[in-house]
Structure formats: structure tokens, C-alpha cells
Design a protein around this motif. Structure first.
Motif, mmCIF file in Angstrom:
data_model
loop_
_atom_site.group_PDB
_atom_site.id
_atom_site.type_symbol
_atom_site.label_atom_id
_atom_site.label_comp_id
_atom_site.label_asym_id
_atom_site.label_seq_id
_atom_site.Cartn_x
_atom_site.Cartn_y
_atom_site.Cartn_z
ATOM 1 N N GLY A 11 7.163 -27.105 -2.206
ATOM 2 C CA GLY A 11 7.997 -28.195 -1.725
ATOM 3 C C GLY A 11 7.213 -29.372 -1.180
ATOM 4 N N GLY A 12 5.978 -29.557 -1.667
ATOM 5 C CA GLY A 12 5.173 -30.688 -1.243
ATOM 6 C C GLY A 12 4.206 -30.403 -0.118
ATOM 7 N N ALA A 13 4.071 -29.144 0.287
ATOM 8 C CA ALA A 13 3.167 -28.787 1.384
ATOM 9 C C ALA A 13 1.705 -28.988 0.973
ATOM 10 N N PRO A 14 0.843 -29.426 1.893
ATOM 11 C CA PRO A 14 -0.582 -29.551 1.576
ATOM 12 C C PRO A 14 -1.219 -28.175 1.379
ATOM 13 N N VAL A 15 -2.168 -28.112 0.456
ATOM 14 C CA VAL A 15 -2.799 -26.842 0.089
ATOM 15 C C VAL A 15 -4.303 -26.947 0.301
ATOM 16 N N THR A 16 -4.872 -25.958 0.965
ATOM 17 C CA THR A 16 -6.322 -25.869 1.175
ATOM 18 C C THR A 16 -6.848 -24.648 0.434
ATOM 19 N N PHE A 17 -7.917 -24.827 -0.332
ATOM 20 C CA PHE A 17 -8.554 -23.722 -1.034
ATOM 21 C C PHE A 17 -9.800 -23.258 -0.274
ATOM 22 N N LEU A 18 -9.979 -21.938 -0.205
ATOM 23 C CA LEU A 18 -11.178 -21.313 0.333
ATOM 24 C C LEU A 18 -11.721 -20.335 -0.684
ATOM 25 N N ASN A 19 -13.014 -20.066 -0.626
ATOM 26 C CA ASN A 19 -13.539 -18.903 -1.331
ATOM 27 C C ASN A 19 -13.012 -17.652 -0.632
ATOM 28 N N ASP A 20 -12.746 -16.586 -1.390
ATOM 29 C CA ASP A 20 -12.160 -15.389 -0.778
ATOM 30 C C ASP A 20 -13.074 -14.768 0.270
ATOM 31 N N PHE A 21 -14.394 -14.877 0.091
ATOM 32 C CA PHE A 21 -15.284 -14.317 1.100
ATOM 33 C C PHE A 21 -15.426 -15.233 2.309
ATOM 34 N N GLU A 22 -15.170 -16.495 2.139
ATOM 35 C CA GLU A 22 -15.078 -17.378 3.307
ATOM 36 C C GLU A 22 -13.916 -16.931 4.179
ATOM 37 N N ALA A 23 -12.790 -16.608 3.552
ATOM 38 C CA ALA A 23 -11.638 -16.114 4.305
ATOM 39 C C ALA A 23 -11.951 -14.783 4.985
ATOM 40 N N LEU A 24 -12.638 -13.898 4.290
ATOM 41 C CA LEU A 24 -13.031 -12.633 4.912
ATOM 42 C C LEU A 24 -13.926 -12.872 6.118
ATOM 43 N N GLY A 25 -14.835 -13.830 5.993
ATOM 44 C CA GLY A 25 -15.690 -14.153 7.128
ATOM 45 C C GLY A 25 -14.887 -14.596 8.336
ATOM 46 N N TYR A 26 -13.949 -15.497 8.137
ATOM 47 C CA TYR A 26 -13.128 -15.976 9.242
ATOM 48 C C TYR A 26 -12.232 -14.880 9.816
ATOM 49 N N SER A 27 -12.007 -13.814 9.055
ATOM 50 C CA SER A 27 -11.122 -12.740 9.518
ATOM 51 C C SER A 27 -11.800 -11.779 10.482
ATOM 52 N N LEU A 28 -13.132 -11.725 10.493
ATOM 53 C CA LEU A 28 -13.810 -10.631 11.196
ATOM 54 C C LEU A 28 -13.525 -10.589 12.691
ATOM 55 N N ASP A 29 -13.345 -11.747 13.320
ATOM 56 C CA ASP A 29 -13.037 -11.738 14.747
ATOM 57 C C ASP A 29 -11.587 -11.362 15.020
ATOM 58 N N ARG A 30 -10.808 -11.188 13.964
ATOM 59 C CA ARG A 30 -9.408 -10.783 14.129
ATOM 60 C C ARG A 30 -9.170 -9.344 13.682
ATOM 61 N N VAL A 31 -10.190 -8.688 13.201
ATOM 62 C CA VAL A 31 -10.041 -7.326 12.684
ATOM 63 C C VAL A 31 -9.885 -6.339 13.837
ATOM 64 N N SER A 32 -8.934 -5.427 13.698
ATOM 65 C CA SER A 32 -8.777 -4.365 14.688
ATOM 66 C C SER A 32 -9.958 -3.407 14.608
ATOM 67 N N PRO A 33 -10.539 -3.030 15.747
ATOM 68 C CA PRO A 33 -11.668 -2.084 15.726
ATOM 69 C C PRO A 33 -11.330 -0.775 15.023
ATOM 70 N N GLN A 34 -10.052 -0.415 15.018
ATOM 71 C CA GLN A 34 -9.635 0.827 14.355
ATOM 72 C C GLN A 34 -9.795 0.767 12.843
ATOM 73 N N ARG A 35 -9.937 -0.448 12.291
ATOM 74 C CA ARG A 35 -10.097 -0.591 10.843
ATOM 75 C C ARG A 35 -11.560 -0.583 10.417
ATOM 76 N N LEU A 36 -12.469 -0.425 11.378
ATOM 77 C CA LEU A 36 -13.896 -0.424 11.079
ATOM 78 C C LEU A 36 -14.486 0.967 11.307
ATOM 79 N N THR A 37 -15.212 1.456 10.309
ATOM 80 C CA THR A 37 -15.883 2.753 10.401
ATOM 81 C C THR A 37 -17.391 2.523 10.356
ATOM 82 N N SER A 38 -18.111 3.162 11.254
ATOM 83 C CA SER A 38 -19.563 3.020 11.276
ATOM 84 C C SER A 38 -20.183 3.783 10.107
ATOM 85 N N ILE A 39 -20.966 3.083 9.314
ATOM 86 C CA ILE A 39 -21.725 3.698 8.228
ATOM 87 C C ILE A 39 -23.148 3.992 8.679
ATOM 88 N N TYR A 40 -23.709 3.075 9.433
ATOM 89 C CA TYR A 40 -25.069 3.246 9.952
ATOM 90 C C TYR A 40 -25.152 2.595 11.328
#
Length: 319
Positions: free
Chosen positions: A93-122
């Protein structure tokens, strides 16, 4: 018609994930996933989502795409879709659109991730350095990574197309595998190994090396048989796959000096989580010669959240 602050979309090579954003946060009750192959264009997928959601009026949209973001028209790397901000804006409906690389979005998400969704590998057993660079790395339909930096302006995310760098090998058998992955292509990139198709081709090569004809198996089937121990070639393919992954993320850790840690994501990575705890992965990750001690001090975690990039889109929308 309802009104929404905006639309968040994460569009990969196989799936499109969408959600509405209110007050800077993803509304979890609006999250949906669509298979790309069921639509002829991103506009069709977005229009279908809006119809299923009661035609909300969005003020803006942030769309993460598995492709380099350059210019007004974006072409996906692992899917034939083209993206045009004006065309998608009309659907909205005419809204402005911003494109990101998908990994840029993942990067910005990390400070919003619940600790319960992270498993320690090392876990090296050392405190994480505050304000240090972090990496998010993922393998699914394709492969890529993003680096997160803290500077005077806050969180900054840098992306590239590292999946298309040349795959490094260290043994004679890996050189034979490299040649198999490079056939009819001129070379073998990281993504030729570290992706769903890469796991399948590594499995095929493993079977041929073992003197047997490979079965026709999807990557998910190979991972399942590897995890259950039901097929030796599937298990060997999984071990080789995580060896490559460990080597690549160790290299990226040196390139970006990611002392703040590494977060792994992606459907194929998650499907082989069991093998990330095996010596092949950690050995390849830490085997960095004179910098082995440095890399050995970097923690590695696995993110179990297939919709995390939507939170990154919401964060960017609110910035």
C-alpha cells in the motif's frame, strides 16, 4: 483493516518467514513460514501473508534477503526471485521498504535472542570480553557470516559473501573431495561444501570412496542417518562436514578477531548438532598454528531459533 508498525520478512533460498512488528517487537502470534517454490515472486508470497493476516496496513517493511544488497534491484543467489523495493511497496500500500542481507538481520538479532535458545558448543572457561567483536555464522541452503562490532554509535553489523570464498583443504583425501565438489565448476567454494547440497555431495563422494553407489538421499535424510548411526557413509560425511565448518569458522575468527564469541545457526548446522561436540569440529576450529591459543579462547554457541532474523529486522526498523 488493522494497522501495524511494519512488516518483517526473512527470505532465504528455500523459505520465507514473515511477521508483523508492533512497538519495535515481533508479534510472535503473527509469525508464518512459506515455501518459496509455492510462489512465483516475493510480491506473491508477501501478498499471500497479508491476505492470511487480514490485510493489515503496514507503515514500513524491513526485508532480509539471502543475497548481496546492492542497487535497487536485488537478485537472490540460490533462488530465481528478483526484488524491487517499489514493487513490494505497492503490495504494502505504498509503505517504504528497506532491504538487508539476511545475515545482517541475524547480527542485529543477537542482542534480542533468549538465552534459552543458545546452546554451548565450546566453552573455553574464560570470561567473554565485553564490547569485543562477535560473529554469527550459518549453513542452510547457502553459507554466510556477519560480524558484530560495538563503536561510538552502538551496534554495527558487517556482512560479506564469504560462502563464495574458496574452500581450504589440508589432506590428500580432502583434495580428492575438493576436486569432486569442483567438477564442472572450476573450483569448490565454501558453500559447495557447507550447505544442504554440500552435505549431499560430500555423502556421494564418501560412498564412491567406499566403493559403493550412493543412495538418493536428501540432506535431512543424510543427517538423520548420521545421527542414528544407521549408515557409515552418512556418518563419515557428517564428520567431514563439521571438520570443514570448524576450519572455516576458525579462519573467520582470525579474520575478524571475534573474541566476543561465535554463534552458529542454519538448518544444516542444527541438524548436525551432535557432531559439533565431536573432536573433528573442535580440532579443526582450534588448529591455527601460532594462533591456536587465541582461537581456543573463543566460545562457540548454537542458536536454535529459525525466526531470529525477524527480530533483527524489527531492531533495524526501530533504529
Amino acid at each position: 483493516m488493522t494497522f501495524s508498525q511494519g512488516l518483517a520478512a526473512d527470505i532465504g533460498g528455500t523459505n520465507t518467514r514473515l511477521a508483523l512488528v508492533e512497538n519495535g517487537q515481533v508479534r510472535e502470534d503473527t509469525i508464518a513460514r512459506y515455501r518459496n517454490r509455492e510462489f512465483g515472486s516475493p510480491e506473491e508470497a508477501i501478498d499471500s501473508y497479508l491476505a492470511d493476516s487480514g490485510r493489515p496496513r503496514c507503515k514500513s517493511a524491513v526485508i532480509a534477503i539471502a543475497a548481496p544488497i546492492e542497487g535497487k534491484a536485488i537478485r537472490m543467489t540460490n533462488h530465481p526471485w528478483m526484488f524491487d523495493a517499489e514493487g513490494i511497496g505497492k503490495v504494502l500500500g505504498g509503505a517504504p521498504v528497506t532491504f538487508l542481507n539476511d545475515f545482517e538481520a541475524l547480527g542485529y538479532s543477537l542482542d534480542r535472542v533468549s538465552p534459552q535458545r543458545l546452546t554451548s558448543i565450546y566453552d573455553p572457561g574464560r570470561p567473554i570480553r565485553e564490547q569485543a567483536t562477535r560473529l554469527v555464522v550459518g549453513a542452510g541452503t547457502g553459507f554466510n557470516a556477519a560480524a558484530l562490532y560495538q563503536n561510538l554509535h552502538g551496534l554495527q553489523v558487517g556482512t560479506g559473501e564469504c560462502g563464495h570464498s574458496t574452500l581450504a583443504v589440508e589432506t590428500e583425501s580432502e583434495l580428492r573431495l575438493w576436486s569432486y565438489l569442483a567438477r564442472n565448476r572450476g573450483r569448490a567454494s565454501i558453500e559447495r561444501a557447507l550447505s544442504g547440497n554440500g552435505l549431499r555431495e560430500i555423502y556421494e563422494w564418501t560412498c564412491l570412496e567406499d566403493g559403493r553407489a550412493p543412495d538418493t538421499l536428501a540432506p535431512a535424510e543424510i543427517a538423520s542417518l548420521a545421527n542414528s548411526g544407521g549408515d557409515r557413509c552418512c556418518e563419515n560425511a557428517a564428520r567431514q562436514w563439521v571438520t570443514f565448518l570448524g576450519r572455516v569458522i576458525g579462519d573467520l575468527a582470525l579474520v575478524f578477531l571475534s573474541l566476543g564469541g561465535i554463534v552458529l545457526t542454519g538448518g544444516v548446522t542444527r541438524s548436525l548438532a551432535k557432531f559439533l561436540q565431536e573432536p573433528e569440529f573442535l580440532g579443526a576450529f582450534c588448529a591455527k598454528g601460532r594462533q591456536q591459543q587465541l582461537v581456543s579462547g573463543i566460545p562457540v554457541q548454537l542458536l536454535d531459533d529459525d525466526f531470529a532474523a525477524l527480530n533483527g529486522c524489527a531492531a533495524r526498523m526501530s533504529a
